[in-house]
Design a protein around this motif. Structure first.
Motif, PDB file in Angstrom:
ATOM      1  N   SER A  59       0.848  -1.193   0.000  1.00  0.00           N
ATOM      2  CA  SER A  59       0.000   0.000   0.000  1.00  0.00           C
ATOM      3  C   SER A  59       0.885   1.245   0.000  1.00  0.00           C
ATOM      4  O   SER A  59       2.035   1.221   0.438  1.00  0.00           O
ATOM      5  CB  SER A  59      -0.903   0.015   1.237  1.00  0.00           C
ATOM      6  N   GLU A  60       0.314   2.331  -0.495  1.00  0.00           N
ATOM      7  CA  GLU A  60       1.052   3.598  -0.521  1.00  0.00           C
ATOM      8  C   GLU A  60       1.412   4.034   0.894  1.00  0.00           C
ATOM      9  O   GLU A  60       2.513   4.532   1.131  1.00  0.00           O
ATOM     10  CB  GLU A  60       0.209   4.666  -1.219  1.00  0.00           C
ATOM     11  N   GLU A  61       0.496   3.843   1.827  1.00  0.00           N
ATOM     12  CA  GLU A  61       0.741   4.219   3.219  1.00  0.00           C
ATOM     13  C   GLU A  61       1.933   3.450   3.797  1.00  0.00           C
ATOM     14  O   GLU A  61       2.818   4.034   4.435  1.00  0.00           O
ATOM     15  CB  GLU A  61      -0.493   3.946   4.085  1.00  0.00           C
ATOM     16  N   LEU A  62       1.988   2.145   3.551  1.00  0.00           N
ATOM     17  CA  LEU A  62       3.096   1.328   4.030  1.00  0.00           C
ATOM     18  C   LEU A  62       4.408   1.767   3.389  1.00  0.00           C
ATOM     19  O   LEU A  62       5.437   1.892   4.069  1.00  0.00           O
ATOM     20  CB  LEU A  62       2.839  -0.152   3.744  1.00  0.00           C
ATOM     21  N   GLU A  63       4.361   2.047   2.108  1.00  0.00           N
ATOM     22  CA  GLU A  63       5.559   2.495   1.399  1.00  0.00           C
ATOM     23  C   GLU A  63       6.094   3.801   1.997  1.00  0.00           C
ATOM     24  O   GLU A  63       7.289   3.941   2.254  1.00  0.00           O
ATOM     25  CB  GLU A  63       5.243   2.681  -0.087  1.00  0.00           C
ATOM     26  N   VAL A  64       5.209   4.744   2.247  1.00  0.00           N
ATOM     27  CA  VAL A  64       5.607   6.037   2.820  1.00  0.00           C
ATOM     28  C   VAL A  64       6.206   5.841   4.208  1.00  0.00           C
ATOM     29  O   VAL A  64       7.242   6.431   4.536  1.00  0.00           O
ATOM     30  CB  VAL A  64       4.405   7.011   2.870  1.00  0.00           C
ATOM     31  N   ARG A  65       5.571   5.018   5.016  1.00  0.00           N
ATOM     32  CA  ARG A  65       6.060   4.796   6.389  1.00  0.00           C
ATOM     33  C   ARG A  65       7.456   4.185   6.393  1.00  0.00           C
ATOM     34  O   ARG A  65       8.298   4.546   7.218  1.00  0.00           O
ATOM     35  CB  ARG A  65       5.064   3.938   7.161  1.00  0.00           C
ATOM     36  N   ILE A  66       7.710   3.287   5.473  1.00  0.00           N
ATOM     37  CA  ILE A  66       9.046   2.679   5.399  1.00  0.00           C
ATOM     38  C   ILE A  66      10.059   3.701   4.887  1.00  0.00           C
ATOM     39  O   ILE A  66      11.171   3.795   5.408  1.00  0.00           O
ATOM     40  CB  ILE A  66       9.026   1.416   4.522  1.00  0.00           C
ATOM     41  N   HIS A  67       9.678   4.498   3.901  1.00  0.00           N
ATOM     42  CA  HIS A  67      10.582   5.531   3.374  1.00  0.00           C
ATOM     43  C   HIS A  67      10.940   6.561   4.448  1.00  0.00           C
ATOM     44  O   HIS A  67      12.025   7.136   4.404  1.00  0.00           O
ATOM     45  CB  HIS A  67       9.972   6.237   2.169  1.00  0.00           C
ATOM     46  N   GLU A  68      10.036   6.792   5.396  1.00  0.00           N
ATOM     47  CA  GLU A  68      10.293   7.783   6.441  1.00  0.00           C
ATOM     48  C   GLU A  68      11.272   7.288   7.503  1.00  0.00           C
ATOM     49  O   GLU A  68      11.842   8.089   8.230  1.00  0.00           O
ATOM     50  CB  GLU A  68       8.982   8.195   7.106  1.00  0.00           C
ATOM     51  N   LEU A  69      11.468   5.974   7.585  1.00  0.00           N
ATOM     52  CA  LEU A  69      12.379   5.432   8.591  1.00  0.00           C
ATOM     53  C   LEU A  69      13.826   5.763   8.247  1.00  0.00           C
ATOM     54  O   LEU A  69      14.252   5.601   7.109  1.00  0.00           O
ATOM     55  CB  LEU A  69      12.232   3.915   8.703  1.00  0.00           C
ATOM     56  N   SER A  70      14.563   6.211   9.260  1.00  0.00           N
ATOM     57  CA  SER A  70      15.977   6.506   9.042  1.00  0.00           C
ATOM     58  C   SER A  70      16.853   5.840  10.099  1.00  0.00           C
ATOM     59  O   SER A  70      18.037   6.113  10.184  1.00  0.00           O
ATOM     60  CB  SER A  70      16.213   8.017   9.041  1.00  0.00           C
ATOM     61  N   ASP A  71      16.260   4.962  10.881  1.00  0.00           N
ATOM     62  CA  ASP A  71      16.999   4.240  11.909  1.00  0.00           C
ATOM     63  C   ASP A  71      17.380   2.861  11.368  1.00  0.00           C
ATOM     64  O   ASP A  71      16.512   2.078  10.995  1.00  0.00           O
ATOM     65  CB  ASP A  71      16.142   4.105  13.170  1.00  0.00           C
ATOM     66  N   GLU A  72      18.681   2.596  11.330  1.00  0.00           N
ATOM     67  CA  GLU A  72      19.159   1.326  10.762  1.00  0.00           C
ATOM     68  C   GLU A  72      18.609   0.114  11.507  1.00  0.00           C
ATOM     69  O   GLU A  72      18.287  -0.899  10.890  1.00  0.00           O
ATOM     70  CB  GLU A  72      20.687   1.277  10.786  1.00  0.00           C
ATOM     71  N   GLU A  73      18.513   0.198  12.816  1.00  0.00           N
ATOM     72  CA  GLU A  73      18.020  -0.938  13.601  1.00  0.00           C
ATOM     73  C   GLU A  73      16.570  -1.248  13.268  1.00  0.00           C
ATOM     74  O   GLU A  73      16.192  -2.409  13.153  1.00  0.00           O
ATOM     75  CB  GLU A  73      18.200  -0.677  15.103  1.00  0.00           C
ATOM     76  N   GLN A  74      15.756  -0.215  13.110  1.00  0.00           N
ATOM     77  CA  GLN A  74      14.358  -0.434  12.743  1.00  0.00           C
ATOM     78  C   GLN A  74      14.264  -1.086  11.364  1.00  0.00           C
ATOM     79  O   GLN A  74      13.461  -1.988  11.157  1.00  0.00           O
ATOM     80  CB  GLN A  74      13.590   0.889  12.745  1.00  0.00           C
ATOM     81  N   LEU A  75      15.097  -0.633  10.448  1.00  0.00           N
ATOM     82  CA  LEU A  75      15.089  -1.218   9.108  1.00  0.00           C
ATOM     83  C   LEU A  75      15.561  -2.669   9.138  1.00  0.00           C
ATOM     84  O   LEU A  75      15.029  -3.515   8.416  1.00  0.00           O
ATOM     85  CB  LEU A  75      15.944  -0.383   8.155  1.00  0.00           C
TER      86      LEU A  75
END
Length: 100
Positions: A59-75
């Motif tokens: 979903s677009e919402e999921l894509e945006v939320r992942i793109h907003e992450l900048s913490d390596e551990e969360q990724l």
């Protein structure tokens, strides 16, 4: 090329110019480091999206939320979760804490 080396040598010999050169060199090092870090984040996100495409429509919402992450551990956590997910819904449920 010799002229450039001579100019660099003269700059290094001048105390004021030497200090400026060192500051410039440090700034360039910081810029390269920031670029490598940003590249690593982009790669981690790309791996997550690649795996997500295999389990369903993103979903677009999921894509945006992942793109907003900048913490390596969360990724890293998301990468592991999507590798084990059976569907997008399964992934979203398990990833709620990370994406909150």
């Amino acid at each position: 090329m010799g002229q450039l080396q001579k100019s660099i040598h003269n700059v290094k010999e001048s105390r004021e110019m030497g200090e400026r050169y060192m500051i410039f060199e440090e700034m360039m090092r910081d810029e390269r480091k920031a670029g490598r870090e940003e590249g690593a984040l982009l790669a981690k996100r790309a791996f997550i999206f690649e795996l997500l495409k295999d389990v369903g429509r993103i979903s677009e919402e999921l894509e945006v939320r992942i793109h907003e992450l900048s913490d390596e551990e969360q990724l890293k956590v998301l990468h592991k979760l999507v590798a084990k997910a059976e569907s997008i819904e399964d992934f979203e449920e398990k990833a709620k804490k990370v994406l909150a």
